[in-house]
Design a protein around this motif. Structure first.
Motif, PDB file in Angstrom:
ATOM      1  N   LEU A 110      27.774  18.183  38.129  1.00 49.11           N
ATOM      2  CA  LEU A 110      27.564  18.915  39.762  1.00 49.11           C
ATOM      3  C   LEU A 110      28.576  18.951  39.971  1.00 49.11           C
ATOM      4  CD1 LEU A 110      24.488  16.067  41.039  1.00 49.11           C
ATOM      5  CD2 LEU A 110      24.278  18.661  40.231  1.00 49.11           C
ATOM      6  N   VAL A 111      29.994  18.313  39.791  1.00 47.50           N
ATOM      7  CA  VAL A 111      30.788  18.671  40.472  1.00 47.50           C
ATOM      8  C   VAL A 111      31.470  20.013  40.081  1.00 47.50           C
ATOM      9  CG1 VAL A 111      31.632  16.230  40.689  1.00 47.50           C
ATOM     10  CG2 VAL A 111      32.070  17.714  38.829  1.00 47.50           C
ATOM     11  N   SER A 112      31.131  20.579  39.330  1.00 46.73           N
ATOM     12  CA  SER A 112      31.194  21.920  38.929  1.00 46.73           C
ATOM     13  C   SER A 112      30.647  22.753  40.034  1.00 46.73           C
ATOM     14  CB  SER A 112      30.873  22.334  37.546  1.00 46.73           C
ATOM     15  OG  SER A 112      30.267  21.740  36.303  1.00 46.73           O
ATOM     16  N   VAL A 113      30.152  23.136  40.587  1.00 53.30           N
ATOM     17  CA  VAL A 113      29.405  23.595  41.182  1.00 53.30           C
ATOM     18  C   VAL A 113      31.225  24.259  42.896  1.00 53.30           C
ATOM     19  CG1 VAL A 113      28.437  24.526  43.720  1.00 53.30           C
ATOM     20  CG2 VAL A 113      27.499  23.920  41.757  1.00 53.30           C
ATOM     21  N   GLY A 114      31.848  23.094  42.960  1.00 50.95           N
ATOM     22  CA  GLY A 114      32.958  22.763  44.190  1.00 50.95           C
ATOM     23  C   GLY A 114      34.077  23.467  42.682  1.00 50.95           C
ATOM     24  N   VAL A 115      34.031  22.964  41.626  1.00 45.75           N
ATOM     25  CA  VAL A 115      35.360  23.143  40.698  1.00 45.75           C
ATOM     26  C   VAL A 115      35.347  24.846  40.927  1.00 45.75           C
ATOM     27  CG1 VAL A 115      35.967  23.174  38.333  1.00 45.75           C
ATOM     28  CG2 VAL A 115      35.403  21.342  39.671  1.00 45.75           C
ATOM     29  N   ALA A 116      33.930  25.335  40.629  1.00 41.52           N
ATOM     30  CA  ALA A 116      33.880  27.417  40.721  1.00 41.52           C
ATOM     31  C   ALA A 116      34.122  27.527  41.567  1.00 41.52           C
ATOM     32  CB  ALA A 116      32.363  27.436  40.496  1.00 41.52           C
ATOM     33  N   LEU A 117      34.128  27.639  42.823  1.00 43.84           N
ATOM     34  CA  LEU A 117      34.863  27.533  43.946  1.00 43.84           C
ATOM     35  C   LEU A 117      36.315  28.342  43.702  1.00 43.84           C
ATOM     36  CD1 LEU A 117      33.797  29.115  47.071  1.00 43.84           C
ATOM     37  CD2 LEU A 117      34.385  26.173  47.911  1.00 43.84           C
ATOM     38  N   LEU A 118      36.583  27.379  43.809  1.00 42.70           N
ATOM     39  CA  LEU A 118      38.585  26.987  43.306  1.00 42.70           C
ATOM     40  C   LEU A 118      38.754  28.000  42.648  1.00 42.70           C
ATOM     41  CD1 LEU A 118      39.089  23.073  43.607  1.00 42.70           C
ATOM     42  CD2 LEU A 118      38.978  24.496  45.444  1.00 42.70           C
ATOM     43  N   PHE A 119      38.111  27.884  41.188  1.00 44.89           N
ATOM     44  CA  PHE A 119      38.400  29.001  40.121  1.00 44.89           C
ATOM     45  C   PHE A 119      38.318  30.033  40.476  1.00 44.89           C
ATOM     46  CE2 PHE A 119      37.082  26.715  35.863  1.00 44.89           C
ATOM     47  CZ  PHE A 119      38.087  25.365  35.885  1.00 44.89           C
ATOM     48  N   ALA A 120      37.229  30.863  41.158  1.00 40.47           N
ATOM     49  CA  ALA A 120      36.830  32.237  41.983  1.00 40.47           C
ATOM     50  C   ALA A 120      37.686  32.545  42.968  1.00 40.47           C
ATOM     51  CB  ALA A 120      36.015  31.957  42.842  1.00 40.47           C
ATOM     52  N   ILE A 121      38.823  30.925  43.866  1.00 38.96           N
ATOM     53  CA  ILE A 121      39.531  31.918  44.987  1.00 38.96           C
ATOM     54  C   ILE A 121      40.893  32.484  44.612  1.00 38.96           C
ATOM     55  CG2 ILE A 121      40.465  31.288  46.951  1.00 38.96           C
ATOM     56  CD1 ILE A 121      37.868  29.292  47.756  1.00 38.96           C
ATOM     57  N   VAL A 122      41.035  31.015  42.944  1.00 42.96           N
ATOM     58  CA  VAL A 122      42.030  31.082  42.578  1.00 42.96           C
ATOM     59  C   VAL A 122      42.426  32.840  42.061  1.00 42.96           C
ATOM     60  CG1 VAL A 122      44.386  30.387  40.749  1.00 42.96           C
ATOM     61  CG2 VAL A 122      43.278  29.063  42.330  1.00 42.96           C
ATOM     62  N   PHE A 123      41.375  33.523  41.312  1.00 44.61           N
ATOM     63  CA  PHE A 123      41.280  34.164  40.816  1.00 44.61           C
ATOM     64  C   PHE A 123      41.379  35.635  41.195  1.00 44.61           C
ATOM     65  CE2 PHE A 123      39.027  37.846  37.599  1.00 44.61           C
ATOM     66  CZ  PHE A 123      39.656  37.705  36.803  1.00 44.61           C
ATOM     67  N   PHE A 124      40.787  34.730  42.534  1.00 45.28           N
ATOM     68  CA  PHE A 124      40.458  36.776  43.670  1.00 45.28           C
ATOM     69  C   PHE A 124      42.098  36.956  44.782  1.00 45.28           C
ATOM     70  CE2 PHE A 124      36.282  36.604  41.897  1.00 45.28           C
ATOM     71  CZ  PHE A 124      36.549  37.605  41.294  1.00 45.28           C
ATOM     72  N   LYS A 125      42.944  35.912  44.560  1.00 43.55           N
ATOM     73  CA  LYS A 125      44.047  36.622  44.576  1.00 43.55           C
ATOM     74  C   LYS A 125      45.188  37.695  44.420  1.00 43.55           C
ATOM     75  CE  LYS A 125      44.921  31.490  46.313  1.00 43.55           C
ATOM     76  NZ  LYS A 125      45.855  30.536  46.063  1.00 43.55           N
ATOM     77  N   LYS A 126      45.302  37.975  45.657  1.00 40.57           N
ATOM     78  CA  LYS A 126      46.161  39.261  45.066  1.00 40.57           C
ATOM     79  C   LYS A 126      47.303  39.567  44.416  1.00 40.57           C
ATOM     80  CE  LYS A 126      44.530  42.140  48.791  1.00 40.57           C
ATOM     81  NZ  LYS A 126      45.559  42.175  50.672  1.00 40.57           N
ATOM     82  N   GLU A 127      47.868  38.203  44.161  1.00 41.51           N
ATOM     83  CA  GLU A 127      49.117  38.154  43.329  1.00 41.51           C
ATOM     84  C   GLU A 127      48.658  37.450  42.417  1.00 41.51           C
ATOM     85  OE1 GLU A 127      48.399  33.752  46.440  1.00 41.51           O
ATOM     86  OE2 GLU A 127      48.904  36.013  46.111  1.00 41.51           O
ATOM     87  N   ALA A 128      47.507  36.563  42.097  1.00 43.12           N
ATOM     88  CA  ALA A 128      47.274  36.058  40.883  1.00 43.12           C
ATOM     89  C   ALA A 128      47.410  36.942  39.194  1.00 43.12           C
ATOM     90  CB  ALA A 128      45.205  35.901  40.901  1.00 43.12           C
ATOM     91  N   ASN A 129      47.580  36.252  38.449  1.00 47.71           N
ATOM     92  CA  ASN A 129      48.073  37.020  37.306  1.00 47.71           C
ATOM     93  C   ASN A 129      46.315  37.047  36.473  1.00 47.71           C
ATOM     94  OD1 ASN A 129      48.779  36.937  34.309  1.00 47.71           O
ATOM     95  ND2 ASN A 129      50.739  36.453  34.736  1.00 47.71           N
ATOM     96  N   LYS A 130      45.486  37.968  36.504  1.00 45.73           N
ATOM     97  CA  LYS A 130      44.575  38.136  36.274  1.00 45.73           C
ATOM     98  C   LYS A 130      44.244  37.638  34.376  1.00 45.73           C
ATOM     99  CE  LYS A 130      42.161  40.074  40.125  1.00 45.73           C
ATOM    100  NZ  LYS A 130      42.956  39.202  40.764  1.00 45.73           N
ATOM    101  N   LYS A 131      44.668  37.842  33.670  1.00 45.33           N
ATOM    102  CA  LYS A 131      45.495  37.950  32.556  1.00 45.33           C
ATOM    103  C   LYS A 131      45.232  36.840  31.297  1.00 45.33           C
ATOM    104  CE  LYS A 131      47.431  39.956  28.150  1.00 45.33           C
ATOM    105  NZ  LYS A 131      48.617  40.270  27.263  1.00 45.33           N
ATOM    106  N   GLN A 132      46.213  35.784  32.940  1.00 43.93           N
ATOM    107  CA  GLN A 132      46.488  33.761  32.359  1.00 43.93           C
ATOM    108  C   GLN A 132      45.673  33.459  32.966  1.00 43.93           C
ATOM    109  OE1 GLN A 132      49.392  32.078  34.828  1.00 43.93           O
ATOM    110  NE2 GLN A 132      50.780  32.596  33.112  1.00 43.93           N
ATOM    111  N   LEU A 133      45.096  33.803  33.954  1.00 42.67           N
ATOM    112  CA  LEU A 133      44.143  33.503  34.669  1.00 42.67           C
ATOM    113  C   LEU A 133      42.710  33.145  33.542  1.00 42.67           C
ATOM    114  CD1 LEU A 133      44.219  33.040  38.428  1.00 42.67           C
ATOM    115  CD2 LEU A 133      44.762  31.644  37.138  1.00 42.67           C
ATOM    116  N   PHE A 134      42.229  34.572  33.256  1.00 44.86           N
ATOM    117  CA  PHE A 134      40.794  34.024  32.278  1.00 44.86           C
ATOM    118  C   PHE A 134      41.140  34.110  31.422  1.00 44.86           C
ATOM    119  CE2 PHE A 134      38.865  36.815  29.005  1.00 44.86           C
ATOM    120  CZ  PHE A 134      37.315  36.974  29.097  1.00 44.86           C
ATOM    121  N   SER A 135      42.661  33.547  30.521  1.00 46.87           N
ATOM    122  CA  SER A 135      42.601  32.815  29.260  1.00 46.87           C
ATOM    123  C   SER A 135      42.656  31.112  29.352  1.00 46.87           C
ATOM    124  CB  SER A 135      44.155  32.899  28.986  1.00 46.87           C
ATOM    125  OG  SER A 135      44.621  34.087  28.468  1.00 46.87           O
TER     126      SER A 135
END
Length: 425
Positions: free
Chosen positions: A176-201
């Protein structure tokens, strides 16, 4: 907190105040089956539907003890040492979480005292079912998720995958904690400065590690028994614990039982037959948080402490709800910690929503036990600490008043909990 837990397990036998431990297909039979080398049961009856991680751990601990000549009865009593360890780790992880949000002084001591002295984690320290290990791993996941959000790296996300995976491997609700964790994942991934390739890995590594550990047991049971992944065995409606005949209004908004039946969640006749079970979900949570599903100290000199303990704990719980809203609003205004605090709030809300749904779907007294959402005690304590911190920062006089009130209230809860749970047998 550790000494109080240790004392509790010394005076509380491994079959006292337990949940689904004894009897046919209970947790203890599950553990003994693995201890005896019989392998996994070819059934999902009663507690055999649960993942085997906890039971395997307990079986190994029994093997180690008996190998060194410890008598079986003593070895069974010592299963509580695993729960004691987990409940103690909850205190350390809570301290870590509170420090991550900048709590110090009174704003650190108050929430840490709540976690250390609250009856929920004292009772869980003596329990030999899988709740406390799942809660501990879920709390570890919350801590790791906040740390990863602030500095995303491969090592942290591997640790997070293991924490969530094994929490679900102990008990599916650990996810059940995964819902809040997924939110953090999404916010970091969609930041403009995010290294999306590295995050996807990193996310791919997370999935490869977490999913098999978390869901292999559910997949096995679906293949063998065709039961859905969220299967939970249900008590019969003929059980005296059945409260499904109560209306939605009674389950959610009828608080009259606190006046009619007092602070205990259940009442028993001299013949040991139950004449009353709590039916209101909020009261069920507040009462079982302090007494489990029992009527500890009823009719003894401890009853006055029971009442003080209940009311001080209940008031702190209500304050934590107000504190959560205020802390989030303050964080948004100051543009600091808002995302992390919102994710923690989402985790708490997910736990409570799932709990209420569970209470209605499985309409029995035992499903209202606070142990299913004990993690919210830590999250609520965090918000109480932030309430003190923000009050002190914004207005010295107001901050002092808030601090004094919460320190006194926490002291009352802690002191009565100490007296109560160090006196029972």
């Amino acid at each position: 907190g550790f000494v109080l837990r240790l004392n509790y397990i010394q005076v509380t036998g491994h079959l006292i105040r337990q949940h689904d431990v004894g009897g046919e297909n209970g947790h203890l039979e599950y553990i003994m089956r693995l201890y005896n080398g019989e392998g996994l049961a070819n059934t999902v009856k009663w507690q055999y539907y649960q993942p085997p991680v906890w039971h395997f751990l307990c079986a190994v601990w029994l093997k180690i003890q008996t190998f060194f000549g410890v008598a079986m009865n003593a070895a069974l009593e010592n299963l509580q040492l695993i729960s004691l360890f987990c409940s103690s780790v909850v205190m350390l992880l809570s301290h870590k979480l509170f420090k991550l949000f900048g709590l110090n002084g009174a704003s650190l001591c108050v929430p840490l005292a709540i976690v250390s002295f609250h009856p929920s984690f004292i009772m869980l320290a003596g329990s030999i079912n899988n709740d406390i290990l799942s809660i501990t791993l879920s709390l570890l996941a919350v801590v790791l998720a906040v740390e990863w959000y602030r500095r995303p790296n491969l090592l942290k996300i591997i640790a997070l995958a293991l924490a969530i995976g094994f929490s679900m491997g102990v008990k599916l609700s650990g996810g059940l904690v995964s819902v809040g964790v997924a939110l953090l994942f999404a916010i970091v991934f969609f930041k403009k400065e995010a290294n999306k390739k590295q995050l996807f890995s990193q996310f791919a590594v997370f999935g490869v590690i977490c999913v098999p550990i978390a869901l292999w047991w559910q997949l096995r049971n679906y293949i063998l028994f065709k039961i859905p992944p969220t299967y939970v065995p249900m008590l019969s409606q003929s059980s005296n614990q059945y409260i499904g005949f109560r209306s939605v209004y009674e389950r959610l908004f009828d608080f009259s039982s606190i006046l009619d039946n007092g602070v205990y969640p259940a009442r028993v006749l001299k013949t040991q037959a139950f004449e009353y079970f709590e039916y209101n979900i909020p009261l069920g949570a507040l009462k079982s948080a302090v007494f489990g599903e029992y009527y500890i100290g009823k009719g003894t000199s401890l009853e006055i402490f029971a009442n003080i303990l209940f009311w001080s704990s209940a008031i702190l719980a209500l304050i934590s709800v107000v504190a959560a809203i205020w802390s989030l609003i303050t964080a948004i205004k100051e543009k600091k910690l808002a995302i992390e605090l919102f994710s923690v709030l989402i985790i708490g809300a997910t736990l409570i929503f799932s709990y209420v749904k569970f209470c209605f779907t499985f309409a029995h007294f035992c499903t209202m036990d606070f142990r299913y959402i004990a993690l919210t005690l830590v999250l609520g304590s965090l918000y109480i600490g932030l309430l003190i911190k923000n009050a002190q920062k914004n207005n010295k006089m107001f901050g002092m008043a808030v601090s004094v009130i919460l320190i006194c209230l926490t002291f009352v809860m802690a002191f009565t909990s100490f007296v109560f749970y160090s006196s029972i047998a």
